[in-house]
Scaffold this motif. Sequence first.
Motif, short mmCIF file in Angstrom:
data_model
loop_
_atom_site.label_atom_id
_atom_site.label_comp_id
_atom_site.label_asym_id
_atom_site.label_seq_id
_atom_site.Cartn_x
_atom_site.Cartn_y
_atom_site.Cartn_z
N HIS A 104 -39.54 -69.27 20.53
CA HIS A 104 -40.51 -70.08 19.79
C HIS A 104 -41.42 -69.15 18.98
O HIS A 104 -42.09 -68.29 19.55
N ILE A 105 -41.42 -69.33 17.66
CA ILE A 105 -42.35 -68.57 16.81
C ILE A 105 -43.35 -69.56 16.28
O ILE A 105 -42.97 -70.57 15.66
N LYS A 106 -44.63 -69.30 16.53
CA LYS A 106 -45.63 -70.17 15.91
C LYS A 106 -46.67 -69.35 15.18
O LYS A 106 -46.93 -68.19 15.53
N ALA A 107 -47.22 -69.95 14.14
CA ALA A 107 -48.18 -69.25 13.29
C ALA A 107 -49.00 -70.27 12.54
O ALA A 107 -48.62 -71.45 12.47
N ASN A 108 -50.10 -69.83 11.98
CA ASN A 108 -50.92 -70.74 11.17
C ASN A 108 -50.33 -70.98 9.79
O ASN A 108 -50.68 -71.94 9.12
N THR A 109 -49.49 -70.04 9.35
CA THR A 109 -48.95 -70.10 7.99
C THR A 109 -47.45 -69.75 8.01
O THR A 109 -46.99 -69.07 8.93
N PRO A 110 -46.73 -70.15 6.95
CA PRO A 110 -45.33 -69.72 6.85
C PRO A 110 -45.20 -68.19 6.82
O PRO A 110 -44.25 -67.64 7.38
N ALA A 111 -46.17 -67.50 6.22
CA ALA A 111 -46.10 -66.02 6.20
C ALA A 111 -46.06 -65.49 7.64
O ALA A 111 -45.27 -64.59 7.95
N GLY A 112 -46.89 -66.05 8.50
CA GLY A 112 -46.90 -65.62 9.90
C GLY A 112 -45.54 -65.84 10.55
O GLY A 112 -45.03 -64.98 11.28
N ILE A 113 -44.93 -67.00 10.28
CA ILE A 113 -43.59 -67.27 10.81
C ILE A 113 -42.61 -66.21 10.32
O ILE A 113 -41.80 -65.68 11.07
N ALA A 163 -39.64 -64.34 -7.84
CA ALA A 163 -39.26 -65.41 -6.90
C ALA A 163 -38.57 -64.84 -5.66
O ALA A 163 -38.81 -65.29 -4.54
N TYR A 164 -37.72 -63.85 -5.87
CA TYR A 164 -37.03 -63.23 -4.73
C TYR A 164 -38.04 -62.60 -3.78
O TYR A 164 -37.98 -62.78 -2.56
N ALA A 165 -39.00 -61.87 -4.37
CA ALA A 165 -40.05 -61.25 -3.55
C ALA A 165 -40.84 -62.33 -2.81
O ALA A 165 -41.13 -62.18 -1.62
N ALA A 166 -41.16 -63.41 -3.51
CA ALA A 166 -41.95 -64.47 -2.88
C ALA A 166 -41.21 -65.06 -1.69
O ALA A 166 -41.83 -65.42 -0.68
N SER A 167 -39.90 -65.13 -1.77
CA SER A 167 -39.14 -65.68 -0.65
C SER A 167 -39.21 -64.75 0.56
O SER A 167 -38.87 -65.13 1.67
#
Length: 528
Positions: A132-141, A260-264
């Motif tokens: 289980h991975i949890k985070a406040n943001t998608p970046a954290g995930i 866009a690639y970097a952002a992903s």
Amino acid sequence: MNYDKKIMRKILGIASLVLVAAAVIIACRHEVPEQNMAEKCLIPLPGTITPQEGAFMLKKKTVIAVDKDNEQLLALGHYLAGLLKPATGIEFKVKTTSRLTPGGDIRLTLTNDDPDLGKEGYELSVTRRRIHIKANTPAGIFYGVQTLRQLLPPAIEKKTVQEGPWLVPAGTITDAPLYSYRGFMLDVSRHFFPPDDVKKIIDEMALFKLNRLHLHLSDDQGWRIEIKSWPKLTEVGGSTEVGGDKGGYYTQEQYKDLVAYAASRYITIIPEIDMPGHTNAALASYAELNCDGKARDLYTGTNVGFSTLCTKKEVVYKFLDDVIGEISAMTPGPWFHIGGDESHVTPMEEYIPFINRAQEIVARHGKQVIGWDEISNATPQPNTIVQFWARADNAKRAVGKGARVIMSPANKAYLDMQYDSTTTLGLHWAGYVGVDSAYIWDPATLVPGIGREQVVGVESPLWTETITNMKDLEYMVFPRLAGHAEIGWSEPARRDWNDYKVRLGNFAPRFEAMGINFYHSPLVPWKE
Ligand code: TNX
């Protein structure tokens, strides 16, 4: 009677065989991982690691589940499935799940009840049954996924199907970065690197949780980004590079694709157009940018400090407005880097108003200024960031004027410095930068008077005067960039070279599996 006994014995025999087989199967399913969670496989070092017994095993039926109604999480689920597929040969199912009754074996879920995790932190918990991975943001995930990746055997990085078992040691990790700016800079001007090379580097940065890619897009030797309103910049200025080879440039479509690639990978691209010096490629493309109105010759040498835009001409500011405008429009990140270094032939009384005007233009296009430490001679805007590379007095002046600082001290962070006197690639004007000395420093104490509050983070520049291909590029970058990533992420009190070098040594098989060429420094106990 005898006959019955015989049958009984047979039945018992078969039953015990079945039992033994079942026991073997169960034992295999709960195979012990090669190492526990705390055993020196993670860079950057996480905040806390609490190992437990046992391991989670990836299986054909393992399902990745993400919060429903969140496109970023869904993309992360597919990103994880994509990471795991080549080596396991398994097409993991990605499904969405409700937060109240979550399902799945590997869960990626957002939480808002954990302020300690901040904007980029995560909690990763692994049991025999579930990850289980949890985070406040998608970046954290995303960063939790990188840690999960490092907990799997190095063979997970291979592009072809490998033998398992794919075990993740059990336990819990809670982790968040020290600095928000953790960067790498690539000079694509001295030598051009095509988009696919840049994408490979982006993937390598991601493994170490770096989040800023600074592209040095223009210099004396080459202009590398298409500007529609000034097409000769690339037609002429992009046509060559150090040593006289062909050069090249990114079309606007290619640049947007890189962004866009970097952002992903949760990496923000920071474009740099160096000015008023380091501009020979532009001065060769358009005569009117020169005070004497004469176009310069293209330059393929490696000197610095000989070129300047004509700061007194209005057309120069029209030029800047167009260039900064076109690039800013393609750049979702908040920053625009204006260079400003080594303008040795721009008189200071011209340099200062020029930098101030350039900052206004950047602000008008909605971006925040970053510049090399020399720009502290001008008046930094309230949100200007100054990049320290050479002169501590410049950086201190910047802080005195209210700016914050990116730490890129040449004698620690420059990836174009030779490792030692026996390695041949690179330069050594700032000294040799061994893998140990690149690691052993603290951005918050390096320059007296500049503390943690003033430092936004760390960036490692790779200047490419001597670097012509990916193999050489990776040799300079790795392994030093891994150490810089840890400096940007992990608390200095928990960092220790003797511990780090063992963890780094354990990365050798992973680097190899990823096809990363790296310098086998004799200071590091590389794992076979
Ligand atoms: C100094 S660092 C430069 C670059 C060179 C580099 C070589 C900086 C802001 N300017 O133009 O490529 O040294 O190490």
